[in-house]
Design a protein around this motif. Structure first.
Motif, PDB file in Angstrom:
ATOM      1  N   GLU A  53       0.948  -1.393   0.114  1.00 27.38           N
ATOM      2  CA  GLU A  53       0.640  -0.073  -0.255  1.00 27.38           C
ATOM      3  C   GLU A  53       0.729   1.650  -0.260  1.00 27.38           C
ATOM      4  OE1 GLU A  53      -3.841   0.031   2.845  1.00 27.38           O
ATOM      5  OE2 GLU A  53      -2.174  -1.743   3.212  1.00 27.38           O
ATOM      6  N   THR A  54       0.533   2.546  -0.647  1.00 27.78           N
ATOM      7  CA  THR A  54       1.323   3.244  -0.713  1.00 27.78           C
ATOM      8  C   THR A  54       0.687   4.865  -0.709  1.00 27.78           C
ATOM      9  OG1 THR A  54       0.710   3.594  -3.116  1.00 27.78           O
ATOM     10  CG2 THR A  54       2.455   2.337  -3.021  1.00 27.78           C
ATOM     11  N   ILE A  55       1.469   5.910  -0.155  1.00 27.51           N
ATOM     12  CA  ILE A  55       0.379   7.087   0.019  1.00 27.51           C
ATOM     13  C   ILE A  55      -0.995   7.345  -0.847  1.00 27.51           C
ATOM     14  CG2 ILE A  55       1.647   8.471  -0.885  1.00 27.51           C
ATOM     15  CD1 ILE A  55      -0.130   8.976   2.359  1.00 27.51           C
ATOM     16  N   GLU A  56      -0.867   6.860  -2.342  1.00 29.78           N
ATOM     17  CA  GLU A  56      -2.092   6.608  -2.903  1.00 29.78           C
ATOM     18  C   GLU A  56      -2.983   6.427  -2.740  1.00 29.78           C
ATOM     19  OE1 GLU A  56       1.165   6.837  -3.844  1.00 29.78           O
ATOM     20  OE2 GLU A  56       1.355   7.948  -5.762  1.00 29.78           O
ATOM     21  N   GLY A  57      -2.818   4.843  -2.144  1.00 34.43           N
ATOM     22  CA  GLY A  57      -4.065   3.833  -2.054  1.00 34.43           C
ATOM     23  C   GLY A  57      -4.783   4.415  -0.743  1.00 34.43           C
ATOM     24  N   VAL A  58      -3.489   4.135   0.470  1.00 31.94           N
ATOM     25  CA  VAL A  58      -3.981   4.524   1.714  1.00 31.94           C
ATOM     26  C   VAL A  58      -4.872   6.221   2.285  1.00 31.94           C
ATOM     27  CG1 VAL A  58      -3.607   4.926   4.202  1.00 31.94           C
ATOM     28  CG2 VAL A  58      -1.929   3.893   2.894  1.00 31.94           C
ATOM     29  N   ALA A  59      -4.389   6.629   1.542  1.00 32.86           N
ATOM     30  CA  ALA A  59      -5.066   8.950   1.085  1.00 32.86           C
ATOM     31  C   ALA A  59      -5.874   8.554   0.369  1.00 32.86           C
ATOM     32  CB  ALA A  59      -4.635   9.596   0.622  1.00 32.86           C
ATOM     33  N   GLY A  60      -6.329   7.373  -0.881  1.00 35.79           N
ATOM     34  CA  GLY A  60      -7.199   6.822  -1.637  1.00 35.79           C
ATOM     35  C   GLY A  60      -8.741   6.734  -0.743  1.00 35.79           C
ATOM     36  N   ARG A  61      -8.273   5.759  -0.156  1.00 33.20           N
ATOM     37  CA  ARG A  61      -9.866   4.999   0.632  1.00 33.20           C
ATOM     38  C   ARG A  61     -10.209   6.301   2.109  1.00 33.20           C
ATOM     39  NH1 ARG A  61      -5.846   0.863   2.054  1.00 33.20           N
ATOM     40  NH2 ARG A  61      -5.625   0.898   3.669  1.00 33.20           N
ATOM     41  N   GLY A  62      -9.978   7.783   2.335  1.00 32.61           N
ATOM     42  CA  GLY A  62      -9.792   8.370   3.083  1.00 32.61           C
ATOM     43  C   GLY A  62      -9.152   7.261   4.847  1.00 32.61           C
ATOM     44  N   GLU A  63      -7.879   6.919   4.192  1.00 31.01           N
ATOM     45  CA  GLU A  63      -8.142   6.404   6.117  1.00 31.01           C
ATOM     46  C   GLU A  63      -7.269   7.197   6.761  1.00 31.01           C
ATOM     47  OE1 GLU A  63      -5.455   2.829   5.894  1.00 31.01           O
ATOM     48  OE2 GLU A  63      -4.463   2.672   7.759  1.00 31.01           O
ATOM     49  N   LEU A  64      -7.042   8.203   5.544  1.00 35.54           N
ATOM     50  CA  LEU A  64      -6.034   9.017   6.905  1.00 35.54           C
ATOM     51  C   LEU A  64      -6.576  10.789   6.964  1.00 35.54           C
ATOM     52  CD1 LEU A  64      -2.166   8.695   4.014  1.00 35.54           C
ATOM     53  CD2 LEU A  64      -2.909   7.749   6.335  1.00 35.54           C
ATOM     54  N   ALA A  65      -8.324  11.117   6.363  1.00 38.07           N
ATOM     55  CA  ALA A  65      -8.838  11.977   6.520  1.00 38.07           C
ATOM     56  C   ALA A  65      -8.564  12.876   7.068  1.00 38.07           C
ATOM     57  CB  ALA A  65     -10.199  12.033   5.814  1.00 38.07           C
ATOM     58  N   ASP A  66      -8.616  12.079   8.523  1.00 37.13           N
ATOM     59  CA  ASP A  66      -8.314  13.440  10.059  1.00 37.13           C
ATOM     60  C   ASP A  66      -6.815  13.634  10.297  1.00 37.13           C
ATOM     61  OD1 ASP A  66      -7.737  10.719  10.917  1.00 37.13           O
ATOM     62  OD2 ASP A  66      -8.408  11.219  12.850  1.00 37.13           O
ATOM     63  N   LEU A  67      -5.886  13.255   9.705  1.00 38.52           N
ATOM     64  CA  LEU A  67      -4.181  13.261   9.793  1.00 38.52           C
ATOM     65  C   LEU A  67      -3.806  14.172   8.880  1.00 38.52           C
ATOM     66  CD1 LEU A  67      -2.305   9.893  10.452  1.00 38.52           C
ATOM     67  CD2 LEU A  67      -2.131  12.455  11.225  1.00 38.52           C
ATOM     68  N   GLN A  68      -4.825  14.129   7.413  1.00 31.08           N
ATOM     69  CA  GLN A  68      -4.585  15.316   6.022  1.00 31.08           C
ATOM     70  C   GLN A  68      -4.752  16.337   6.744  1.00 31.08           C
ATOM     71  OE1 GLN A  68      -6.715  12.245   3.933  1.00 31.08           O
ATOM     72  NE2 GLN A  68      -4.739  12.602   2.189  1.00 31.08           N
ATOM     73  N   GLN A  69      -5.991  16.539   7.646  1.00 28.58           N
ATOM     74  CA  GLN A  69      -6.405  17.792   8.034  1.00 28.58           C
ATOM     75  C   GLN A  69      -5.927  18.874   8.432  1.00 28.58           C
ATOM     76  OE1 GLN A  69     -11.074  17.915   8.551  1.00 28.58           O
ATOM     77  NE2 GLN A  69     -10.947  19.396   9.728  1.00 28.58           N
ATOM     78  N   ALA A  70      -5.432  17.598   9.998  1.00 30.79           N
ATOM     79  CA  ALA A  70      -4.564  18.265  10.597  1.00 30.79           C
ATOM     80  C   ALA A  70      -3.346  19.093  10.212  1.00 30.79           C
ATOM     81  CB  ALA A  70      -4.491  17.093  12.025  1.00 30.79           C
ATOM     82  N   PHE A  71      -2.810  18.372   9.321  1.00 27.63           N
ATOM     83  CA  PHE A  71      -0.949  17.918   8.871  1.00 27.63           C
ATOM     84  C   PHE A  71      -1.338  19.885   8.688  1.00 27.63           C
ATOM     85  CE2 PHE A  71       2.539  15.134   8.701  1.00 27.63           C
ATOM     86  CZ  PHE A  71       2.193  14.867   9.127  1.00 27.63           C
ATOM     87  N   ALA A  72      -2.909  20.055   7.181  1.00 23.44           N
ATOM     88  CA  ALA A  72      -3.229  21.396   6.683  1.00 23.44           C
ATOM     89  C   ALA A  72      -3.142  22.745   7.744  1.00 23.44           C
ATOM     90  CB  ALA A  72      -4.651  21.265   5.920  1.00 23.44           C
ATOM     91  N   GLU A  73      -4.078  21.877   8.718  1.00 26.10           N
ATOM     92  CA  GLU A  73      -4.435  22.985  10.335  1.00 26.10           C
ATOM     93  C   GLU A  73      -2.792  23.317  10.607  1.00 26.10           C
ATOM     94  OE1 GLU A  73      -8.892  21.612  10.577  1.00 26.10           O
ATOM     95  OE2 GLU A  73      -7.361  21.352  12.059  1.00 26.10           O
ATOM     96  N   GLU A  74      -2.594  22.187  10.639  1.00 18.93           N
ATOM     97  CA  GLU A  74      -1.484  23.389  11.797  1.00 18.93           C
ATOM     98  C   GLU A  74      -0.063  23.625  10.881  1.00 18.93           C
ATOM     99  OE1 GLU A  74      -0.867  22.874  15.189  1.00 18.93           O
ATOM    100  OE2 GLU A  74      -2.718  22.825  15.133  1.00 18.93           O
ATOM    101  N   ASN A  75      -0.265  23.411   9.586  1.00 23.56           N
ATOM    102  CA  ASN A  75       0.990  23.883   8.058  1.00 23.56           C
ATOM    103  C   ASN A  75       1.831  22.579   8.205  1.00 23.56           C
ATOM    104  OD1 ASN A  75       1.547  25.343   6.447  1.00 23.56           O
ATOM    105  ND2 ASN A  75       3.240  25.855   7.004  1.00 23.56           N
ATOM    106  N   ALA A  76       1.555  21.868   9.076  1.00 21.70           N
ATOM    107  CA  ALA A  76       2.906  20.629   8.945  1.00 21.70           C
ATOM    108  C   ALA A  76       3.314  20.178   7.838  1.00 21.70           C
ATOM    109  CB  ALA A  76       2.218  19.548   9.901  1.00 21.70           C
ATOM    110  N   LEU A  77       3.213  20.414   6.860  1.00 22.77           N
ATOM    111  CA  LEU A  77       3.681  20.828   5.720  1.00 22.77           C
ATOM    112  C   LEU A  77       4.878  21.344   5.207  1.00 22.77           C
ATOM    113  CD1 LEU A  77       1.885  19.374   2.828  1.00 22.77           C
ATOM    114  CD2 LEU A  77       0.784  20.181   4.768  1.00 22.77           C
TER     115      LEU A  77
END
Ligand code: FES
Ligand code: FES
Lengths: 158, 788
Positions: free
Chosen positions: A75-99
């Motif tokens: 499984e790669t990021i495309e797959g794991v992110a694509g099926r929504g498993e990371l949605a809350d983490l992605q949102q937290a990363f965006a909000e905190e500017n963690a990238l």
């Protein structure tokens, strides 16, 4: 160069390819399958940018050969992110500017996901230690720690 | 009753989430190595294993014979396609450097210099081919120690230059001898600031595609300054400027590493021209360490003359720096030294200052500008000296700073080194820092712990940061690097706004910052602005992103462009509605009555009419819904900013290890567009400075061999050992630009090394030990303690 046939599933899709034995799993994913979300930062197992899941376990894609993944489920990021498993983490990363540049981000997200799966209540210290396999050259880590903590808080609530 | 919008929204000053990161979070970014073109080939380079050696012969037959190899090319062949270059600037009087080529012609001058290129159908085959190229080397003595680089017995790296001196500078302001004569005390110290490098997580990568039928070159490049590269490629490859297009998609970190001309990248483009097909080069990490520019490597001797009360009367400085065998093109390798000697006294009011700079050549990886160019050296030295003075005179380091700061009543102020400060805020920043960090409490705790044999220390570092440079930086020296930048705004028929700019994005949040300014100035919602950067074919001509110029220059251009677009929108609205543009306003994407806020027209309707039904408008009316505005700082050379940092450390006197307990920074970057983005720039930059202070080091042996060419040997800061970083702000907008914005990208790196140095020395003070070399490794600490 001799080639070997391998058959595996990648992000749930069966894949059969002929690869050179020396091809790393990361290069196979990036160049043969064009799944370029897996990044390569050092090619010698230190930076963690190439992190992917093989049969549910995180590995360094640059230290594993594609032929070793024969028969495995990758499984790669495309797959794991694509099926929504990371949605809350992605949102937290965006909000905190963690990238910032985002090059470390796919690996960072997969490691953070594993960390939170094991302990959603991880302390800042535990998060820092849990992320110590991953380099980020842009953020200085502070925001990443905050983002993982935030996502963990959310998961404990639900 | 009709809908009303009483006031527009200002996004300036809000920590909005960067609107364009979703793709990066989904693994859908497009970095240069992710781009694949038809008939694409890959190049690998044969690099010199010696620091200095003559190339007697290059045997390429075995490589050519390998299936899948497309071409094997050496220096003289490539030089027919790509002319050489010299990295000097005219305003650095007396500066000299030798002509450098994409591939070395007959001599390699550092370990890692490319000497031959193998192009193949895959990167692996190209590397196999490179391994089959046999070079007959005749090793020459290597110049490695800057201290002896100018000795008569030392070989001259480039005989045509006469000696190994690339640049020298003397500054003499006031009467320094007099100041030293009148001093109650003189303190002296020699600082050694080690070589380190940027380690962008994405290595350098370039993909060049040449179409011989139209002689057009398209280059995908992980780079900060696309127009600079367009100009250089056109000139050195003999192409028309308008036929060279440079595209920078997602860039995986840059920090000043990806803003220089690298021989392997020039060679890649030249090979594309030679072969008429796409060629890609992706550096591996080992190559990155050998070929990315290194930075710092300064030995600075400083002497400060003081009065008993801590007043600094004057300073003498001697900076010696080794830059590798060539000054890097086109920005030169003299800038760091030049900035070091000019920045050093920058926070303080003493005016008697004498400095000498010598920039010497050596057989090591070329050195050039990396984040905070010169600043970390200047402020580690200056602030190290201030603490040294405080300790020698048994004064409070805070009070010594206060006594010497350029104070609020002294602006505008021209420093003895020539820098102009519109208005800085040293005292406010220091006050805020002391309060925020509970400095006095930490000090009391330190003193209590000392009695129990725990050695903690506090270290302050005040600094200034050079941001928003005008043409005096490069343009006047003859380098074709734009100091102006432009922003083009296009109102789409749907009423949304597309923003094209020459300022570039490498993760700083340029896209968010510009969208905030544009949305505010035009009067649309933030989510209705889309920013596009990094394509020379479509964006206005500009400099890119470096030297903390994005907000100060790009932000102001965006503001002016946004205001102009709004005026044009109002003209169209008046043509549609009747009446005068002055009576209307644009708020949240709607045209409203300026007085009552009554909604008159949606921008989507305005767009529909302007683009598809202009026949319904008066015959003599032409709408202009695409505008471009440019900005260049004209009133001052740089917009200086300032700040102060505090480091809190614990030193293990048994192992020599330094543990970072906390870090605080207060800085003043003028009017803040997005506080969170600024904080994160500061934090990221601080961690790079902490790496420099404690971990990162390009270590060479006496023969010029790099001993730290992998991430096993070169230490980069990791999450577990980095402290939490608290950031505070003081806001002193510049009055020279309407937006009041200045830069913030490098302040963190500027101050962190000095703060750590002072903190470690504070911890070691009760033991009578002192360090003055960075990185402060356990060995450095133990040697200072006399335990090694
Ligand atoms: S690329 Fe695999 S760990 Fe760095
Ligand atoms: S965001 Fe750039 S490396 Fe982490």
């Amino acid at each position: 160069m001799p080639v070997l046939r391998i058959a595996l599933t990648v992000n749930g899709v069966p894949v059969t390819r002929a690869v050179e034995p020396r091809t790393s799993l990361a290069d196979f994913l990036r160049y043969d399958l064009e799944l370029t979300g897996t990044h390569v930062g050092c090619e010698h197992g230190v930076c963690g940018a190439c992190t992917v899941r093989v049969d549910g376990v995180l590995v360094r894609g640059c230290l594993m050969l594609a032929v070793q993944a024969d028969g495995a489920g990758v499984e790669t990021i495309e797959g794991v992110a694509g099926r929504g498993e990371l949605a809350d983490l992605q949102q937290a990363f965006a909000e905190e500017n963690a990238l910032q540049c985002g090059f470390c981000t796919p690996g960072m997200l997969l490691v953070a996901q594993e960390l939170l799966a094991a302990s959603p209540g991880a302390s800042e210290r535990e998060i820092r230690e849990g992320l110590a396999s991953q380099y980020c050259r842009c953020t200085g880590y502070h925001a990443i720690v905050q983002a993982v903590k935030k996502a963990g808080r959310g998961r404990r609530r639900t | 009753m009709s809908e009303r919008i009483e006031a527009g929204v200002s996004y300036i000053g809000l920590s909005v989430v960067r609107p364009q990161t979703a793709r990066l979070l989904a693994g859908r970014g497009v970095y240069t190595d992710d781009v694949k073109l038809p008939r694409m080939t890959h190049v690998a380079f044969v690099r010199s294993p010696h620091a200095h050696a003559r190339i007697a012969r290059i045997e390429t037959d075995a490589a050519r014979a390998l299936a899948g190899v497309v071409a094997v090319v050496t220096g003289p062949e490539l030089a027919r396609v790509c002319s050489g270059w010299v990295g000097t600037l005219a305003h650095f009087a007396g500066m000299k450097s030798a002509t450098q080529h994409a591939l070395a012609l007959d001599r390699a001058t550092w370990q890692g210099e490319p000497v031959a290129a193998v192009v193949a159908e895959s990167r692996a085959i190209a590397e196999d081919g490179a391994a089959r190229v046999a070079v007959a080397w005749e090793p020459l003595p290597a110049v490695t120690d800057p201290e002896t680089a100018l000795d008569p017995g030392t070989p001259v790296i480039h005989p045509e230059l006469g000696d190994n001196l690339a640049f020298a500078l003397e500054l003499n302001a006031g009467n320094v001898e007099e100041a030293f004569k009148n001093a109650d005390a003189v303190v002296a110290e020699t600082f050694t600031m080690g070589r380190h490098t940027g380690v962008t997580l994405e290595p350098r990568v370039i993909l060049a595609d040449f179409d011989p039928s139209e002689r057009r070159l398209t280059v995908h490049h992980s780079f900060q300054a696309p127009n600079m590269m367009q100009d250089i490629l056109a000139r050195h490859l003999g192409l028309e400027e308008q036929n060279v297009r440079v595209i920078c998609k997602d860039v995986g970190g840059s920090f000043g590493i990806k803003v220089h001309v690298y021989p392997d990248e020039m060679a890649t483009c030249a090979l594309a021209v030679l072969l008429g097909r796409p060629v890609k080069f992706l550096a591996d990490r080992h190559e990155s360490f050998l070929s990315d520019i290194h930075a710092r490597d300064h030995r600075v001797r400083a002497e400060v003359a003081v009065r008993r009360d801590g007043t600094i009367l004057g300073m003498k400085l001697d900076d010696l720096t080794g830059i590798g065998p060539y000054s890097v093109y086109p920005r030169t390798s003299a800038v760091e030294g030049n900035q070091t000697v000019r920045l050093t006294p920058g926070c303080y009011r003493f005016r008697d200052y004498a400095a000498r700079l010598r920039v010497v050549l050596q057989n090591k990886t070329p050195m050039c500008q990396y984040r905070a160019v010169g600043h970390p050296i200047a402020f580690a030295v200056m602030e190290g000296m201030v603490d040294h003075v405080a300790r020698a005179l048994e004064l409070d380091p805070v009070e010594v700073r206060r006594r010497n700061f350029i104070t609020g009543d002294m602006y505008p102020y021209t420093a003895p080194t020539g820098y102009f400060f519109e208005r800085l805020s040293h005292e406010e920043c220091l006050d805020k820092l002391l309060e925020m960090s509970e400095y006095r409490k930490l000090g009391a705790e330190r003193d209590a712990l000392r009695r129990r044999g725990v050695y903690r220390g506090l270290g302050l570092c005040a600094f200034i940061e050079l941001t928003t440079p005008g043409p005096a930086f490069y343009g006047v020296g003859g380098a074709r690097i734009s100091s102006q930048d432009g922003v083009t705004l296009r109102l789409e028929p749907s009423g949304t706004v597309t923003c094209l700019t020459g300022v570039t994005e490498q993760g700083q949040g340029t896209d968010a910052m510009l969208a905030q300014v544009v949305a505010t100035a035009v009067g649309v919602r933030l989510e209705d602005v889309r920013v596009l950067t990094g394509d020379t074919l479509v964006s206005p001509y500009g400099g890119g992103t470096w030297a903390s110029r994005g907000a100060g220059i790009g932000g102001e251009a965006a503001l002016q462009s946004g205001k102009a677009l709004k005026q044009n929108v109002l003209r169209v609205a008046a043509a549609v509605l009747g009446g005068e543009p002055e009576d209307l306003d644009v708020r949240l994407g709607r045209v409203v009555d300026a007085l009552t806020g009554e909604v008159k027209l949606d921008l989507a309707e305005l767009g529909r009419v302007a683009y598809f039904r202009p026949d319904t408008l008066p015959k003599d009316f032409q709408s202009e819904l695409t505008v471009t505005r440019h900005y260049v700082p004209r009133h001052q050379g740089f917009a200086f900013t300032n700040g102060v940092q505090l480091s809190h450390v614990e030193v293990d006197v048994e192992t020599g290890g330094v543990r970072l307990l906390g870090h605080w920074a207060v800085e003043d970057c003028g009017r803040i567009i997005n506080p969170r983005l600024v904080d994160e720039q500061i934090r990221g930059a601080i961690v790079q400075g902490l790496g420099a202070a404690l971990l990162e080091h390009c270590v060479y042996d006496g023969a010029g061999q790099l001993l730290t060419a992998s991430l096993m040997d070169y230490l980069v800061p990791m999450a577990a050992e980095m402290p939490d970083i608290v950031v505070g702000h003081v806001e002193t907008p510049t009055a020279y630009a309407e937006g009041g914005f200045k830069g913030a990208g490098e302040a963190g790196t500027a101050g962190a090394p000095g703060a750590v140095l002072n903190a470690v020395n504070d911890a070691l003070a009760p033991l009578g030990a002192r360090v003055s070399a960075q990185p402060i490794t356990p060995g450095v600490v133990l040697r200072a303690l006399g335990r090694l």
